[in-house]
Design a protein around this motif. Structure first.
Motif, short mmCIF file in Angstrom:
data_model
loop_
_atom_site.label_atom_id
_atom_site.label_comp_id
_atom_site.label_asym_id
_atom_site.label_seq_id
_atom_site.Cartn_x
_atom_site.Cartn_y
_atom_site.Cartn_z
N GLY A 219 -63.19 -16.12 -7.38
CA GLY A 219 -61.83 -15.57 -7.48
C GLY A 219 -60.84 -16.50 -6.82
N PRO B 144 -71.49 -18.33 -2.87
CA PRO B 144 -70.41 -18.04 -3.80
C PRO B 144 -69.04 -18.36 -3.19
N MET C 269 -82.91 -16.87 -0.42
CA MET C 269 -82.06 -17.52 -1.42
C MET C 269 -82.03 -19.05 -1.21
N PHE D 2 -72.55 -14.81 5.10
CA PHE D 2 -72.84 -13.96 3.94
C PHE D 2 -73.68 -12.75 4.32
N MET E 195 -71.72 -8.24 5.16
CA MET E 195 -70.94 -7.74 4.01
C MET E 195 -70.58 -8.86 3.03
N GLY E 196 -71.58 -9.66 2.73
CA GLY E 196 -71.40 -10.73 1.74
C GLY E 196 -70.35 -11.75 2.13
N SER F 234 -67.51 -11.30 2.87
CA SER F 234 -66.24 -10.95 2.21
C SER F 234 -65.08 -11.07 3.21
N ARG G 32 -62.41 -8.84 0.39
CA ARG G 32 -63.16 -7.61 0.70
C ARG G 32 -62.49 -6.46 -0.04
N ILE G 33 -63.23 -5.96 -1.01
CA ILE G 33 -62.63 -5.02 -1.96
C ILE G 33 -62.05 -3.80 -1.25
N PHE H 146 -54.02 -20.24 2.40
CA PHE H 146 -53.48 -21.26 1.47
C PHE H 146 -52.24 -21.92 2.06
N LEU I 44 -55.89 -9.89 0.33
CA LEU I 44 -55.03 -10.83 -0.41
C LEU I 44 -54.07 -11.54 0.53
N GLN J 17 -74.20 -18.18 -13.65
CA GLN J 17 -73.30 -18.66 -12.57
C GLN J 17 -73.40 -20.18 -12.44
N LYS K 95 -82.86 -12.10 3.47
CA LYS K 95 -82.36 -12.25 2.09
C LYS K 95 -81.69 -13.63 1.93
C1 HXC Z 1 -66.92 -6.16 -0.28
C2 HXC Z 1 -68.82 -7.28 -0.83
C3 HXC Z 1 -68.10 -8.20 -1.60
C4 HXC Z 1 -66.69 -8.00 -1.68
C5 HXC Z 1 -70.17 -8.73 -1.70
N1 HXC Z 1 -70.10 -7.65 -0.92
N2 HXC Z 1 -68.96 -9.08 -2.12
N3 HXC Z 1 -68.24 -6.26 -0.18
N4 HXC Z 1 -66.15 -6.99 -0.98
N5 HXC Z 1 -65.93 -8.83 -2.36
C6 HXC Z 1 -71.21 -7.00 -0.27
C7 HXC Z 1 -72.11 -6.27 -1.23
O1 HXC Z 1 -71.62 -5.00 -1.50
C8 HXC Z 1 -73.40 -6.23 -0.45
O2 HXC Z 1 -73.29 -5.20 0.50
C9 HXC Z 1 -73.38 -7.52 0.31
O3 HXC Z 1 -72.02 -7.95 0.33
C10 HXC Z 1 -74.21 -8.60 -0.35
O4 HXC Z 1 -73.83 -8.68 -1.71
P1 HXC Z 1 -74.87 -8.61 -2.91
O5 HXC Z 1 -74.12 -8.23 -4.11
O6 HXC Z 1 -76.04 -7.76 -2.53
O7 HXC Z 1 -75.34 -10.11 -2.97
P2 HXC Z 1 -75.76 -10.97 -4.22
O8 HXC Z 1 -76.67 -10.17 -5.10
O9 HXC Z 1 -76.25 -12.25 -3.70
O10 HXC Z 1 -74.40 -11.20 -5.05
C11 HXC Z 1 -73.37 -11.98 -4.51
C12 HXC Z 1 -72.09 -11.86 -5.35
C13 HXC Z 1 -71.76 -10.34 -5.57
C14 HXC Z 1 -72.31 -12.55 -6.70
C15 HXC Z 1 -70.99 -12.58 -4.60
O11 HXC Z 1 -71.83 -9.69 -4.30
C16 HXC Z 1 -70.43 -10.10 -6.16
O12 HXC Z 1 -70.26 -10.24 -7.38
N6 HXC Z 1 -69.47 -9.71 -5.32
C17 HXC Z 1 -68.14 -9.40 -5.76
C18 HXC Z 1 -67.41 -10.64 -6.11
C19 HXC Z 1 -65.98 -10.35 -6.45
O13 HXC Z 1 -65.69 -9.83 -7.54
N7 HXC Z 1 -65.12 -10.57 -5.43
C20 HXC Z 1 -63.73 -10.25 -5.54
C21 HXC Z 1 -63.11 -11.45 -6.18
S1 HXC Z 1 -61.41 -11.23 -6.34
P3 HXC Z 1 -74.54 -4.30 0.94
O14 HXC Z 1 -73.94 -3.32 1.88
O15 HXC Z 1 -75.08 -3.71 -0.31
O16 HXC Z 1 -75.49 -5.28 1.60
C22 HXC Z 1 -60.81 -12.14 -5.12
C23 HXC Z 1 -59.33 -12.17 -5.16
C24 HXC Z 1 -58.81 -13.13 -4.14
O17 HXC Z 1 -61.48 -12.69 -4.34
C25 HXC Z 1 -57.46 -13.53 -4.56
C26 HXC Z 1 -56.86 -14.47 -3.57
C27 HXC Z 1 -55.61 -15.07 -4.11
#
Ligand code: HXC
Length: 514
Positions: A171, A168, A32, A95, A98-99, A101, A134-135, A149, A142, A210, A28
């Motif tokens: 956030g 990517p 990309m 990436f 688990m992305g 994360s 990682r959600i 930082f 966090l 994006q 994958k």
């Molecule tokens: C857990 C995550 C993840 C995340 C991606 N994955 N982001 N798991 N936490 N933040 C996992 C997906 O579930 C997926 O798992 C695998 O990684 C690949 O992701 P895909 O979505 O299949 O990839 P893609 O289609 O290329 O999309 C990429 C992406 C999307 C645009 C980045 O994954 C996405 O929108 N992720 C969430 C982004 C987000 O909202 N992050 C939190 C931001 S808040 P599987 O098991 O299905 O392969 C933040 C706060 C920080 O970061 C604050 C600090 C001060």
């Protein structure tokens, strides 16, 4: 088990973890158009120089089904290696795991390698390719970002910090690159934003891709967040190698000296500036005519192009160039140009890199837009940066040096060590036309032929003030020089200032107009 068996078991264990997220996820990633995290590290470092740390670190999260999940290296590869023979610390988010994360253990691998870089006084390079916090880990993620930082800030000005955005970076994750010295982006691959298109659509009802929101060109051209832009990952890795070879590896050493070379540019320095003072030219031709081998690594080339910044070498030693670019907006100073130059000046100062300033600008850009965008606050950053800098500071006035811009572009009054002007330099409060219209307004209005009188007064003004000799007579510039003498004088000045020691009053820190 015998040692041989143990070694075999180790190799097998390593091979599994080194596969990252496995074949499907790697497929994958490749589809990309992206390299894998490991390929990126190996592509950047000298052959066989990478040593990996913490390969077997595992996450400790037990919520949301995480207790059964094995994440190779917890989604990030860290270690040390060499670039052109010099050691660096490096991490690359994977990436395929688990992305990429960021959980707490992932973050702790990063902070460990950052601490190592600080202790060893070597550059730290971070390759970002991650879905962000990682959600499933919530506060742990966090906390991890916060710890990164904090270290970015502690390392600032101590070791060079380089961020590479190869996927990517969303956030709060964007704030680590923003705190580092240089950000590299690649067309179609880098995506950097605080809130993604989905959030923007749901909150504001606006649809945006994006790419248009935070793609490579957006950050290279519009926001100024990126310093280097490449079309491919390979080109990007080569840019990083070039930068690392030019800059010192910490604030305690100088950049590696290389064999001195004469400029190779065929352009005659006497002929670069057009005889008509209103005609533009490319100031980079002047830099090429001055720098060793005519090599110049431009920083933030696509953003605020009315000022040019970057690194070159003089007599084998790295110098920073700051130059107005008459090709864009006549080289005026504005909010972005001031921000761009100020940050570069502070990098050079923190890392002992002498600064050569080439000046040709008609002052600050007038207008409501600039005033309301805060040109007072932004412009002040440049004054602050030059005044504060203690590295050798040399200015050459090539042509126009008007008004506040004359002061801002490393004037004697801000502490320039050497001030030179070419014979055609115009040093004045403002341009001759504007000045004549103001101070001779009455004579012009009362004249029978207003235009003829205006021309005469402009001529008088140019003869009297718009030349380098008034400033030379006051000692504000040290010498009026011929363009062909410039390189020799720069080399001489750099030689004289090798042991420069400049006094600054004791303080915890200043308060620059951030
Ligand atoms: C857990 C995550 C993840 C995340 C991606 N994955 N982001 N798991 N936490 N933040 C996992 C997906 O579930 C997926 O798992 C695998 O990684 C690949 O992701 P895909 O979505 O299949 O990839 P893609 O289609 O290329 O999309 C990429 C992406 C999307 C645009 C980045 O994954 C996405 O929108 N992720 C969430 C982004 C987000 O909202 N992050 C939190 C931001 S808040 P599987 O098991 O299905 O392969 C933040 C706060 C920080 O970061 C604050 C600090 C001060």
């Amino acid at each position: 088990m015998t040692l041989k068996k143990n070694i075999l078991a180790l190799r097998q264990k390593k091979a599994i973890v080194e596969k990252g997220g496995g074949d499907k996820a790697i497929e994958k990633q490749v589809a990309m158009g992206k390299m894998t995290a490991r390929e990126r590290i190996l592509g950047l470092l000298d052959a066989n120089s990478f040593y990996e740390y913490d390969l077997f670190v595992e996450h400790e999260e037990t919520n949301f089904g995480m207790e059964n999940k094995v994440l190779a290296g917890d989604g990030v590869i860290t270690g040390t290696g060499n670039i052109n023979g010099a050691p660096v610390c490096i991490y690359a988010q994977d990436f395929t795991v688990m992305g990429g994360s960021l959980g707490l253990k992932h973050a702790r691998k990063i902070t460990k390698i950052m601490d190592h870089a600080m202790k060893m006084k070597v550059p730290c390079i971070g390759i970002n390719d991650s879905g962000g916090a990682r959600i499933q880990e919530g506060i742990g993620a966090l906390a991890g970002y916060g710890e990164i930082f904090y270290r970015n800030t502690m390392a600032s000005g101590v070791i060079p910090q380089i961020s590479v955005i190869l996927g990517p970076c969303a956030g709060g994750a964007v704030y680590s690159p923003a705190l580092t010295d240089f950000v590299f982006v690649v067309e179609n691959i880098s995506k950097m934003f605080i809130t993604g298109p989905n959030v923007i659509e749901s909150v504001l009802g606006e649809k945006i891709s994006q790419e248009d929101l935070g793609g490579a060109r957006v950050h290279a051209e519009i926001t100024g967040n990126a310093h280097f832009y490449a079309l491919t990952e390979k080109e990007c890795l080569n840019q990083i190698k070039e930068l690392v070879s030019l800059i010192p590896h910490s604030n305690q050493v100088k950049a590696v000296k290389v064999k001195p070379m004469k400029p190779s540019s065929r352009k005659n320095i006497e002929k670069i500036i057009p005889s008509d003072p209103k005609q533009p030219y490319d100031v980079r031709d002047v830099i090429f005519a001055l720098a060793d081998d005519s090599k110049f690594l431009e920083v933030q080339e696509l953003w605020a192009p009315n000022i040019v910044i970057g690194f070159g070498r003089m007599n084998g030693d790295t110098v920073g160039f700051v130059a107005n670019q008459p090709m864009y907006l006549a080289g005026v100073l504005d909010c972005d140009a001031s921000d761009k130059a100020a940050r570069f000046i502070r990098f050079c100062d923190a890392f002992n890199i002498p600064i050569i300033t080439l000046e040709d600008m008609p002052g600050y850009l007038p207008g409501v837009d600039q005033e309301h965008a805060g040109v007072i606050r932004h412009g002040a950053k440049m004054l602050y940066a030059y005044s504060e800098a203690t590295v050798p500071k040399i200015t050459v006035i090539l042509r126009k040096a008007y008004g506040g811009g004359y002061i801002a572009m490393n004037s004697r009054h801000l502490g320039a060590d050497f001030m030179f002007a070419w014979p055609g330099a115009e040093i004045a409060v403002m341009g001759p036309e504007g000045a004549a219209n103001i101070i001779f307004r009455k004579e012009i209005m009362e004249a029978e032929d207003e235009d003829a009188m205006r021309q005469q007064k402009v001529k008088e003004y140019i003869e009297k003030f718009a030349n380098p000799f008034v400033a030379a007579a006051k000692g504000y510039i040290d010498a009026v020089i011929e363009p062909s003498e410039t390189r020799e004088l720069l080399l001489h000045s750099l030689g004289v200032s090798q042991h420069k020691d400049d006094y600054r009053p004791a303080k915890k820190h200043g308060i620059p107009p951030f």
